[in-house]
Design an enzyme around this catalytic site. Structure first.
Site, short mmCIF file in Angstrom:
data_model
loop_
_atom_site.label_atom_id
_atom_site.label_comp_id
_atom_site.label_asym_id
_atom_site.label_seq_id
_atom_site.Cartn_x
_atom_site.Cartn_y
_atom_site.Cartn_z
CE LYS A 117 -4.15 -1.96 2.13
NZ LYS A 117 -5.14 -1.83 3.22
CG ASP A 132 -8.56 0.65 4.02
OD1 ASP A 132 -9.27 -0.23 3.47
OD2 ASP A 132 -7.33 0.55 4.15
#
Length: 286
Positions: free
Chosen positions: A70, A106
């Site tokens: 990420k 997220d």
């Protein structure tokens, strides 16, 4: 002859076999009757840059990015959304006007899960306590700031990491020691576990919930097991408890919309399908 490709997307990580994302996106592709596919891409570290360069070619419209990439994904992007910039991490790739874009869904996943599972959870918005100092904790802190929580307390076993995270987000976010946790919980409207503690194979999260006010909501990002000891303890106390699986389901929706052009819904049928898969995988490991 013009070569055409049905749109393809997938999840890239190393390893990636554990990912439940294919189940989610394939369910939505079937539900909408769309031509397209969603795959797992097991990408070794030396190959990740090359993988990112393939986004937008041969029908590969985008990818979800999972551990350990990420932060690397963030660095490879030509453009990023404000959320991705704030978090320093990207979990969604796509290409637009030749440029590689990155987003982090997220935050949206956490908020949608809370709104669905604990309606009204942010109405008071005085104090939230977040346990953890990694990527999930950053996303949750950002989400809480977006709902205008007056004070957010970050607690982590390694105090320096908690202080570093809190410093990223301004005066409303503070770090506290583990010893100070009970005192902070006494006034908390939200408690969120953003660590892997309580996950199958990990130590339990040793937090007593007795100090929490009756109004508090308790959220866990862990979804293996589906009902963690933290979630069960919150329910035993009569508190609103939010399971981690919902965050996984809801964070997938913005990416699907971007790649395939349809707005999916997290339905009870989808949740039941993924729950069954998680339970089966858990049984296999036992």
């Amino acid at each position: 002859m013009i070569e055409t490709h049905a749109p393809r997307a997938g999840v890239a990580g190393w390893p990636v076999d554990h990912s439940r994302s294919p189940t989610i996106h394939r369910y939505w592709l079937r539900e909408f009757g769309l031509a397209g596919s969603y795959e797992r891409f097991a990408v070794q570290p030396a190959e990740f840059r090359e993988f990112a360069a393939r986004i937008g070619r041969n029908g590969l419209v985008g990818a979800n990015i999972t551990a350990p990439y990420k932060e690397t994904a963030y660095l490879l992007c030509d453009r990023r959304t404000p959320v991705a910039d704030a978090l320093g991490a990207v979990n969604t790739f796509w290409r637009e006007d030749g440029r590689l874009w990155g987003d982090n869904t997220d935050v949206a996943g956490f908020l949608a899960n809370m709104d669905e599972s604990a309606p009204g959870w942010a109405e008071r918005a005085k104090l939230a306590v977040v346990i953890g100092a990694g990527g999930a904790a950053r996303a949750i802190v950002y989400a809480l700031i977006s709902r205008r929580f007056e004070r957010i307390v970050v607690v982590n076993r390694t105090q320096a990491r908690a202080e570093a995270l809190a410093a990223q987000f301004g005066s409303s976010t503070k770090a506290a020691t583990w010893a100070a946790l009970p005192a902070e919980l006494a006034e908390a409207d939200v408690l969120a576990n953003a660590t892997t503690l309580g996950m199958v194979g990990q130590p339990p999260l040793a937090v007593e919930l007795d100090a929490l006010p009756d109004r508090a909501s308790v959220a866990d990002v862990v979804y293996v097991p589906l009902r963690t000891p933290l979630v069960e303890a919150a329910r035993a106390r009569g508190l609103r408890a939010v399971e981690g699986l919902g965050m996984l389901l809801h964070q997938a929706a913005p990416a699907f919309t971007r790649w395939f052009g349809r707005q999916p819904v997290v339905t009870p049928a989808l949740r039941a399908l993924v729950e069954t898969e998680v339970l089966a995988a858990h049984e296999e490991r036992r």
